[in-house]
Design a protein around this motif. Structure first.
Motif, mmCIF file in Angstrom:
data_model
loop_
_atom_site.group_PDB
_atom_site.id
_atom_site.type_symbol
_atom_site.label_atom_id
_atom_site.label_comp_id
_atom_site.label_asym_id
_atom_site.label_seq_id
_atom_site.Cartn_x
_atom_site.Cartn_y
_atom_site.Cartn_z
ATOM 1 N N UNK B 305 25.844 53.687 58.738
ATOM 2 C CA UNK B 305 25.777 52.454 59.529
ATOM 3 C C UNK B 305 27.146 51.821 59.704
ATOM 4 N N UNK B 306 27.163 50.526 59.896
ATOM 5 C CA UNK B 306 28.405 49.788 60.087
ATOM 6 C C UNK B 306 28.874 49.120 58.798
ATOM 7 N N UNK B 307 27.996 49.039 57.804
ATOM 8 C CA UNK B 307 28.318 48.277 56.595
ATOM 9 C C UNK B 307 29.346 49.021 55.745
ATOM 10 N N UNK B 308 30.476 48.384 55.431
ATOM 11 C CA UNK B 308 31.416 49.019 54.501
ATOM 12 C C UNK B 308 30.772 49.222 53.125
ATOM 13 N N UNK B 331 36.739 52.084 49.156
ATOM 14 C CA UNK B 331 35.899 52.059 50.348
ATOM 15 C C UNK B 331 36.185 50.825 51.154
ATOM 16 N N UNK B 332 35.970 50.939 52.447
ATOM 17 C CA UNK B 332 36.202 49.798 53.311
ATOM 18 C C UNK B 332 35.951 50.198 54.742
ATOM 19 N N UNK B 340 33.026 52.475 58.792
ATOM 20 C CA UNK B 340 33.331 52.431 57.359
ATOM 21 C C UNK B 340 33.687 53.813 56.811
ATOM 22 N N UNK B 341 34.571 53.852 55.824
ATOM 23 C CA UNK B 341 34.949 55.091 55.135
ATOM 24 C C UNK B 341 35.067 54.798 53.647
#
Lengths: 122, 382
Positions: B305-308, B331-332, B340-341
């Motif tokens: 998803x988009x959540x870090x 992570x971030x 996010x990665x």
């Protein structure tokens, strides 16, 4: 006629009758930096005052947005989920987070008006 | 929050005044008062570095000269090989290599760069570890080397696709350098040590400059319209997208170079059967990890998803969230990927590319996938 009040955690509430529209302040977004992710509560969720209600994340860090008053979530702003950068460009307007039905108006007593909030962030 | 007296005890780099004048938002980092971002902000600073060039003050890092008492640089290289699992003897004059100080348990005390400057070795170590590293070198190499801590030097990184053209105007030899070349060069007339390396995945340079000349050099680089000053915030997101380890997070005294997926940094000559196999702290364990594998491994992770998914998030093999199988170490949000990665440690059996895992974030199980690193293709000039 709406009245805007502020919390010490840098949220604003635009109050119209027993409904409050909630967002984070321009000061808050300037401290967070570039917002890349926003998570909002589910419509219908019963929030208690000071409970973590939403999340706003910059490149570097995640911050909770707390429910400024007790009440039920009536509506959330999907536009800010789709475009988190709205928080940086229009924190006090288009980037509102959610609308809440205020359960107990006496809770508004502890909030600040604009002049008091300005002094708080000075 | 730091107490007032702690704030006052923070050290300042020779570029501190420049950071403040450029509007840098100063934060405590590894004992230094450092810019986390400038008015452009982390996102723009990150993207600018990937398309043009960014200037980073990394003067908080430790710079150490290892001078052989015999006068022969091979003797310093042989001595240093007692502390690192890398082949230092094979580092030719004018070349640089990535290395790790290991401990008796095979863990990593610090990671560092080692350059051969012809008559001595030049080391760059992490800010938070530099006092311990220096003590470690003094304790183990004093018979063979003079350990010369170069405290009167600043370190400036210039990173990004325009770095070569920018530096060429101040240092005519720099475009001729290849990735991991390193040596003394005049930059804007100042005697510097220049290496073609960095911590962003981009082509670029690190320039060691006398402290007294640092601000003048930084200003000369910033005069180029392609160059923006970049803070620690974007430095972290850039290195994360590049899949590079941050000491104290992705690697530490509990991780061996093999668990950390840094096998590429340990040359064959130091492995089992090599000409100078072993002979470094923790060799028994590290060589066993090479020969027999490890039970866990550092991998890249791409949340769906988009959540870090941030440092400390627990990892699970399935969405039930019963038993954590690992942990996210960095992570971030990756601005260049617009996604996010993360990276973290997982059991080797679950480390294959495309393995589906879950991370616990605010009580929810978010799906993520084991992914190849670097996340963003590096652009080194080899």
């Amino acid at each position: 006629m709406t009245t805007t009040l502020y919390t010490s955690d840098h949220e604003w509430l635009a109050i119209d009758g027993d409904i409050a529209t909630v967002g984070i302040t321009d000061y808050a977004q300037s401290q967070l930096g570039d917002v890349v992710f926003v998570e909002l509560p589910k419509v219908g969720r019963a929030l208690k005052k000071a409970e973590a209600a939403a999340v706003v994340e910059s490149v570097k860090a995640a911050s909770d947005v707390y429910a400024p008053v007790t009440g039920e979530v009536l509506e959330v702003n999907e536009a800010v989920v789709a475009e988190p950068a709205l928080v940086n460009s229009d924190a006090g307007g288009k980037a509102w987070f959610f609308k809440i039905r205020i359960a107990d108006k006496s809770e508004l007593g502890g909030l600040m008006d604009e002049a008091a909030y300005k002094a708080h962030t000075a | 929050m730091l107490a007032r007296d702690d704030q006052d005890s923070l050290q300042r780099t020779p570029l501190h005044g420049l950071h403040v004048s450029l509007g840098g938002k100063m934060v405590p980092f590894a004992g230094y008062d450092m810019p986390v971002q400038y008015p452009a902000g982390v996102l723009k600073e990150h993207l600018h570095t990937r398309i043009r060039a960014g200037l980073f003050d990394v003067s908080h890092m430790g710079q150490i000269a290892l001078r052989p008492k015999s006068g022969k640089v091979e003797d310093a290289a042989r001595a240093l090989e007692r502390l690192v699992p890398q082949d230092i003897v094979a580092v030719a004059p004018g070349r640089q290599r990535y290395a790790q100080f290991t401990n008796a348990d095979g863990g990593i005390l610090d990671d560092l760069m080692v350059a051969n400057f012809g008559d001595h070795l030049f080391l760059v170590v992490n800010a938070a570890c530099k006092a311990e590293d220096e003590a470690h070198l003094l304790a183990h190499l004093s018979d063979d080397c003079i350990i010369d801590s170069l405290t009167e030097r600043a370190l400036i990184a210039l990173q990004g696709p325009k770095a070569e053209a920018v530096l060429a105007k101040l240092c005519a030899e720099s475009p001729g350098m290849k990735f991991m070349d390193a040596g003394p060069h005049k930059v804007n007339g100042i005697a510097c040590f220049v290496s073609r390396s960095g911590y962003t995945g981009e082509d670029g340079f690190e320039i060691s400059v006398p402290a007294a000349d640092a601000e003048r050099l930084a200003k000369a680089l910033l005069d180029n319209p392609d160059v923006l000053p970049i803070g620690l915030g974007a430095r972290d997101s850039l290195r994360l997208e590049a899949g590079l380890c941050l000491y104290g997070h992705d690697i530490d005294t509990d991780t061996t170079p093999v668990e950390a997926a840094l096998e590429w940094s340990v040359q064959k000559s130091r492995r089992t059967g090599g000409a100078r196999a072993g002979g470094f702290p923790g060799a028994e364990k590290i060589l066993a990890h090479f020969d027999h594998g490890t039970s866990r491994r550092r991998v890249g992770l791409r949340p769906e998803g988009r959540a870090p998914v941030r440092e400390g998030a627990l990892l699970f093999a399935d969405a039930t969230g019963d038993q954590p199988i690992g942990k996210v170490t960095s992570g971030g949000f990756g601005p260049s990927l617009n996604a996010p990665v993360a990276m973290g440690y997982v059991p080797t059996a679950l480390s294959a590319l495309d393995t589906k895992l879950f991370a616990e974030v605010r009580g929810q199980q978010l799906p993520l996938t084991v992914a190849a690193m670097p996340f963003v293709k590096n652009t080194y000039k080899r």
